[in-house]
Motif scaffolding. Structure first.
Motif, PDB file in Angstrom:
ATOM      1  N   MET A 141       0.855  -0.846  -0.179  1.00 55.01           N
ATOM      2  CA  MET A 141      -0.698  -0.019   0.210  1.00 55.01           C
ATOM      3  C   MET A 141       0.618   1.168  -0.009  1.00 55.01           C
ATOM      4  N   THR A 142       0.547   2.365  -0.601  1.00 57.89           N
ATOM      5  CA  THR A 142       1.344   3.810  -0.918  1.00 57.89           C
ATOM      6  C   THR A 142       0.575   4.257   0.093  1.00 57.89           C
ATOM      7  N   ILE A 143       1.685   5.214   0.914  1.00 57.39           N
ATOM      8  CA  ILE A 143       1.308   6.041   1.467  1.00 57.39           C
ATOM      9  C   ILE A 143       0.777   7.951   1.002  1.00 57.39           C
ATOM     10  N   ASN A 144      -0.119   7.678   1.078  1.00 55.50           N
ATOM     11  CA  ASN A 144      -0.257   9.575  -0.368  1.00 55.50           C
ATOM     12  C   ASN A 144       0.056  10.079   1.121  1.00 55.50           C
ATOM     13  N   PHE A 145       0.751  11.443   1.937  1.00 53.58           N
ATOM     14  CA  PHE A 145       1.630  11.482   3.151  1.00 53.58           C
ATOM     15  C   PHE A 145       0.664  13.267   3.080  1.00 53.58           C
ATOM     16  N   GLY A 146       1.532  13.980   1.227  1.00 49.00           N
ATOM     17  CA  GLY A 146       0.193  15.089   1.541  1.00 49.00           C
ATOM     18  C   GLY A 146      -0.933  15.562   1.645  1.00 49.00           C
ATOM     19  N   GLN A 147      -1.967  13.717   1.844  1.00 50.19           N
ATOM     20  CA  GLN A 147      -3.444  13.888   1.211  1.00 50.19           C
ATOM     21  C   GLN A 147      -3.897  13.708   3.196  1.00 50.19           C
ATOM     22  N   THR A 148      -2.739  13.215   3.693  1.00 54.39           N
ATOM     23  CA  THR A 148      -3.173  12.043   4.739  1.00 54.39           C
ATOM     24  C   THR A 148      -2.445  13.927   5.724  1.00 54.39           C
ATOM     25  N   ILE A 149      -1.860  14.377   5.668  1.00 52.30           N
ATOM     26  CA  ILE A 149      -1.320  15.561   6.398  1.00 52.30           C
ATOM     27  C   ILE A 149      -2.680  16.674   6.396  1.00 52.30           C
ATOM     28  N   ARG A 150      -3.214  16.840   4.855  1.00 55.23           N
ATOM     29  CA  ARG A 150      -4.146  17.856   4.675  1.00 55.23           C
ATOM     30  C   ARG A 150      -5.642  16.844   5.057  1.00 55.23           C
ATOM     31  N   GLN A 151      -5.672  15.946   5.807  1.00 56.12           N
ATOM     32  CA  GLN A 151      -7.020  15.579   5.915  1.00 56.12           C
ATOM     33  C   GLN A 151      -6.814  15.399   7.539  1.00 56.12           C
ATOM     34  N   ILE A 152      -5.810  15.197   8.208  1.00 55.40           N
ATOM     35  CA  ILE A 152      -5.624  15.513   9.311  1.00 55.40           C
ATOM     36  C   ILE A 152      -6.049  16.903  10.274  1.00 55.40           C
ATOM     37  N   ARG A 153      -4.711  17.962   8.917  1.00 60.64           N
ATOM     38  CA  ARG A 153      -5.334  19.308   9.207  1.00 60.64           C
ATOM     39  C   ARG A 153      -6.785  19.548   9.949  1.00 60.64           C
ATOM     40  N   LEU A 154      -7.915  19.388   8.248  1.00 55.72           N
ATOM     41  CA  LEU A 154      -9.427  20.195   8.085  1.00 55.72           C
ATOM     42  C   LEU A 154      -9.742  19.010   9.247  1.00 55.72           C
ATOM     43  N   ALA A 155      -9.587  18.092   9.576  1.00 55.00           N
ATOM     44  CA  ALA A 155     -10.262  17.196  10.847  1.00 55.00           C
ATOM     45  C   ALA A 155      -9.660  18.063  12.415  1.00 55.00           C
ATOM     46  N   LYS A 156      -8.742  18.724  12.195  1.00 58.74           N
ATOM     47  CA  LYS A 156      -8.836  19.652  13.719  1.00 58.74           C
ATOM     48  C   LYS A 156      -8.505  20.457  13.626  1.00 58.74           C
ATOM     49  N   GLY A 157      -8.948  21.613  12.034  1.00 55.17           N
ATOM     50  CA  GLY A 157      -9.821  23.191  11.976  1.00 55.17           C
ATOM     51  C   GLY A 157      -8.468  23.843  11.792  1.00 55.17           C
ATOM     52  N   ILE A 158      -7.570  23.277  12.004  1.00 55.30           N
ATOM     53  CA  ILE A 158      -6.423  23.872  11.559  1.00 55.30           C
ATOM     54  C   ILE A 158      -5.734  24.660   9.868  1.00 55.30           C
ATOM     55  N   THR A 159      -5.643  25.670  10.173  1.00 56.00           N
ATOM     56  CA  THR A 159      -5.651  26.586   9.197  1.00 56.00           C
ATOM     57  C   THR A 159      -3.755  26.105   8.292  1.00 56.00           C
ATOM     58  N   GLN A 160      -3.637  26.327   6.771  1.00 53.05           N
ATOM     59  CA  GLN A 160      -2.422  25.895   6.369  1.00 53.05           C
ATOM     60  C   GLN A 160      -0.960  26.458   7.094  1.00 53.05           C
ATOM     61  N   PRO A 161      -1.567  28.005   7.182  1.00 49.02           N
ATOM     62  CA  PRO A 161      -0.154  28.567   7.973  1.00 49.02           C
ATOM     63  C   PRO A 161       0.461  28.033   9.191  1.00 49.02           C
ATOM     64  N   GLU A 162      -1.202  27.451  10.139  1.00 49.24           N
ATOM     65  CA  GLU A 162      -0.560  27.013  10.941  1.00 49.24           C
ATOM     66  C   GLU A 162       0.223  25.925  11.249  1.00 49.24           C
ATOM     67  N   ILE A 163       0.276  25.062  10.201  1.00 51.96           N
ATOM     68  CA  ILE A 163       1.024  24.245   9.325  1.00 51.96           C
ATOM     69  C   ILE A 163       2.621  24.450   9.052  1.00 51.96           C
ATOM     70  N   TYR A 164       2.672  25.242   8.248  1.00 49.97           N
ATOM     71  CA  TYR A 164       3.800  25.099   8.003  1.00 49.97           C
ATOM     72  C   TYR A 164       5.272  26.622   8.175  1.00 49.97           C
TER      73      TYR A 164
END
Length: 68
Positions: free
Chosen positions: A1-24
């Motif tokens: 199975m291939t892990i889609n790192f970017g998409q998984t990070i995005r999924q977690i970020r959205l689930a937690k209600g965190i903005t992109q700037p808070e992450i990067y």
């Protein structure tokens, strides 16, 4: 199975209600992060670890989410 790192990070970020700037902030540029979330760029391990830290997620939790 291939892990889609970017998409998984995005999924977690959205689930937690965190903005992109808070992450990067302090890790990479806005445009590079956006490209990473859309799987157009790969990132270094240290950047990945920093993103997980900003999400308050450890690697085992990330892998669980990515694989389920």
């Amino acid at each position: 199975m291939t892990i889609n790192f970017g998409q998984t990070i995005r999924q977690i970020r959205l689930a937690k209600g965190i903005t992109q700037p808070e992450i990067y902030a302090g890790v990479m540029s806005r445009s590079f992060y956006s490209e990473f979330e859309h799987n157009r760029h790969h990132i270094r391990v240290d950047q990945f670890i920093a993103l997980l830290k900003n999400l308050n997620v450890d690697i085992s939790e990330f892998l669980f989410i990515a694989n389920h």
